[in-house]
Design a protein around this motif. Sequence first.
Motif, PDB file in Angstrom:
ATOM      1  N   ARG A 303       0.840  -1.211   0.000  1.00 56.37           N
ATOM      2  CA  ARG A 303       0.000   0.000   0.000  1.00 56.37           C
ATOM      3  C   ARG A 303       0.876   1.262   0.000  1.00 56.37           C
ATOM      4  O   ARG A 303       0.616   2.210  -0.740  1.00 56.37           O
ATOM      5  CB  ARG A 303      -0.936  -0.012   1.203  1.00 56.37           C
ATOM      6  CG  ARG A 303      -1.978  -1.129   1.188  1.00 56.37           C
ATOM      7  CD  ARG A 303      -2.917  -1.029   2.380  1.00 56.37           C
ATOM      8  NE  ARG A 303      -3.903  -2.101   2.366  1.00 56.37           N
ATOM      9  CZ  ARG A 303      -3.846  -3.202   3.125  1.00 56.37           C
ATOM     10  NH1 ARG A 303      -2.829  -3.362   3.967  1.00 56.37           N
ATOM     11  NH2 ARG A 303      -4.781  -4.122   3.033  1.00 56.37           N
ATOM     12  N   ARG A 307       1.128   4.138  -2.906  1.00 56.02           N
ATOM     13  CA  ARG A 307       0.859   5.561  -2.650  1.00 56.02           C
ATOM     14  C   ARG A 307       2.007   6.406  -3.203  1.00 56.02           C
ATOM     15  O   ARG A 307       1.786   7.430  -3.860  1.00 56.02           O
ATOM     16  CB  ARG A 307       0.676   5.815  -1.158  1.00 56.02           C
ATOM     17  CG  ARG A 307      -0.649   5.298  -0.601  1.00 56.02           C
ATOM     18  CD  ARG A 307      -0.918   5.862   0.785  1.00 56.02           C
ATOM     19  NE  ARG A 307       0.068   5.414   1.764  1.00 56.02           N
ATOM     20  CZ  ARG A 307      -0.051   4.302   2.501  1.00 56.02           C
ATOM     21  NH1 ARG A 307      -1.103   3.515   2.327  1.00 56.02           N
ATOM     22  NH2 ARG A 307       0.870   3.993   3.386  1.00 56.02           N
ATOM     23  N   LEU A 534      -3.041   3.666  -7.741  1.00 56.56           N
ATOM     24  CA  LEU A 534      -3.745   4.926  -7.498  1.00 56.56           C
ATOM     25  C   LEU A 534      -3.424   5.919  -8.626  1.00 56.56           C
ATOM     26  O   LEU A 534      -2.458   6.683  -8.553  1.00 56.56           O
ATOM     27  CB  LEU A 534      -3.335   5.509  -6.142  1.00 56.56           C
ATOM     28  CG  LEU A 534      -3.710   4.646  -4.925  1.00 56.56           C
ATOM     29  CD1 LEU A 534      -2.995   5.135  -3.679  1.00 56.56           C
ATOM     30  CD2 LEU A 534      -5.221   4.651  -4.724  1.00 56.56           C
ATOM     31  N   ARG A 561     -11.131   7.987  -4.259  1.00 56.86           N
ATOM     32  CA  ARG A 561     -10.064   7.469  -3.400  1.00 56.86           C
ATOM     33  C   ARG A 561      -8.692   7.934  -3.886  1.00 56.86           C
ATOM     34  O   ARG A 561      -7.826   8.306  -3.087  1.00 56.86           O
ATOM     35  CB  ARG A 561     -10.135   5.942  -3.375  1.00 56.86           C
ATOM     36  CG  ARG A 561      -9.110   5.263  -2.487  1.00 56.86           C
ATOM     37  CD  ARG A 561      -9.501   3.806  -2.275  1.00 56.86           C
ATOM     38  NE  ARG A 561      -8.450   3.058  -1.610  1.00 56.86           N
ATOM     39  CZ  ARG A 561      -7.588   2.256  -2.230  1.00 56.86           C
ATOM     40  NH1 ARG A 561      -7.700   2.081  -3.535  1.00 56.86           N
ATOM     41  NH2 ARG A 561      -6.650   1.619  -1.563  1.00 56.86           N
ATOM     42  N   THR A 564      -8.315  11.554  -2.830  1.00 58.27           N
ATOM     43  CA  THR A 564      -8.118  11.688  -1.387  1.00 58.27           C
ATOM     44  C   THR A 564      -6.709  11.294  -0.965  1.00 58.27           C
ATOM     45  O   THR A 564      -6.079  11.958  -0.133  1.00 58.27           O
ATOM     46  CB  THR A 564      -9.144  10.820  -0.634  1.00 58.27           C
ATOM     47  OG1 THR A 564     -10.461  11.289  -0.940  1.00 58.27           O
ATOM     48  CG2 THR A 564      -8.920  10.882   0.861  1.00 58.27           C
ATOM     49  N   MET A 565      -6.178  10.220  -1.561  1.00 59.62           N
ATOM     50  CA  MET A 565      -4.899   9.690  -1.110  1.00 59.62           C
ATOM     51  C   MET A 565      -3.701  10.354  -1.791  1.00 59.62           C
ATOM     52  O   MET A 565      -2.621  10.439  -1.197  1.00 59.62           O
ATOM     53  CB  MET A 565      -4.852   8.174  -1.341  1.00 59.62           C
ATOM     54  CG  MET A 565      -5.954   7.428  -0.606  1.00 59.62           C
ATOM     55  SD  MET A 565      -5.787   5.639  -0.670  1.00 59.62           S
ATOM     56  CE  MET A 565      -4.440   5.392   0.481  1.00 59.62           C
TER      57      MET A 565
END
Length: 589
Positions: A303, A307, A534, A561, A564-565
């Motif tokens: 994860r 990101r 992402l 998402r 937001t991230m």
Amino acid sequence: MMKTQFDSLRNALHDQGLDGFIQPRNDEFLGEYVPESASRLAWLTGFTGSAGLAIVLADRAAVFSDGRYTLQLAEQTDPATWERRHIVETPPVEWLKSAAPGARIGYDPWLMTANAVATYADAGFTMVPVDNPIDKLWADRPAPPASPALAHPPEFAGESAESKRSRIAEAIARDGADAVMLTDPHAVAWLFNLRGADLPHTPIVLCFALLRRDGSAIIFIDPARVPPATRAHLGAGVEIVPRAAMERSLATLRGKRVLLDPATAPIRFSQLLGDAGAITVSGGDPCVLPRAIKNPTEQEGARAAHRRDGVALCRFLAWFAEASPAGGQTERSAAAQLFAFRSTAPEFHGESFPAISGAGEHGAIIHYSVTAASDRPIRHDEVYLIDSGGQYPDGTTDVTRTLWTGPGEPPPTLRDRFTRVLAGHIALARARFPQGTSGPQLDALARAPLWDAGLDFDHGTGHGVGSYLSVHEGPASFHRLAKPIPLAPGMILSDEPGYYEPGGYGIRLENLLLVVPSPVGAAKPFLEFEPLTLAPFDRRLIDPTLLGPAARAWLDAYHARVLTMIGPHLDGATCTWLEAACAPLQEVN
């Protein structure tokens, strides 16, 4: 390879009483990627793809690869010398049965598995193990890699090497074996928490290992490549033995039952163990499934890596949206720009594979590799496909986006094809399924929107991905021909349907998915996917009327998402672009 060298190869085969010779793409580690020193297939044929095989006979020669490389095979090999064949539609053994039935065929026992050799033997060929004749002809062969073996720290691995050795040793004992021969360097890397730089894009050291049922082990590698800190990391239970002394070490296994995977190990190991008086037990590599099921630390690392990678991707996509209409970019310059964005992260350890950067007709070459000679401008109003990934100490990424260059509007047919690929991608990403379901059972979800229009794509829908290891990892995959390995929580797989118009354009859309427990399921446990990648999809190519309400809802939630991230990590102008790229689709009646 020059014609004189090709003639020399045929003369060498004749002198040994052979009718032909098989040269696979792989080296003795049988992996997808090989160092320059082992690129025998490329030297022989000119073909540089990551999957293939050549057969040389006295009067014919053929080179085989799969659907990813059909166009590349045609471009890189000489039709006057080589017949180009699709390895699935015309399996090598079938071609050979037609070309030279009952022939004596030479093979390098370090480069073929027992199962592969048996396939030819069962078809009536006399298979003769020989020293590889190419090695004597390849005058300017590069030196083999010799990077140091380095420890992979527990904050990234999530489990000590000693713990891994203990639990794999228990599995060996349950199978009634005394030891296992590990012939895959990825298994060695995972089991001993080692990484290296023997391959350009996969952080491994090329070596073999032996693990005993008591948890002690031998790694067969040049001791000079194992620094003191790595020796301390490995501990007293692991012996370092030079590759040249491996045969002597295996002699200590007389009378012992040694597990060996006939599907993945070079047949030479069967011969060496037999000569040593060991009892070979056929069985799968016991590290494959545990390696595929990422532990909680590795999941969190994936994860975090995505990101970090998402920030670079979104910066690139924003840059491309402005740069492509202005002109002046090429396939190589665009790929270099994405590399530059990734390189700003201190944790970036290089690409996970050479970026596939294809504009227009080059996008239809599924595994296109841009070179100085093939590099072409990215033109106005065409499709650009960029498939790339990064290596980080906490995870490996792989992502594909297909982009419209503008400034004009994409044609309706192109939007139709793109949206069908997107619909298939979403259908797989939002799937929920009972525990025990395998990848081949889900593959059709990603193809159905294309099938509805009589379209398809000639590659698997997705593959497993390692944890700071290979970008292509087994045993699970989304492929109709794959083994039905049940998906399990912790596995990471790609979701990458596509559509390709030869000579026109290519479309592929890829995210990585993490298998996680699903909140649904009463009678039995269910699983679902968590998207790790992402980055937004190009809205200009989406026809919302081809997406049902559930698919549109998924896409809007996914884009929200992403915003937001990733948004908080971008500068003002780039964040403004991302807000527009991630805005909800217009409501469709």
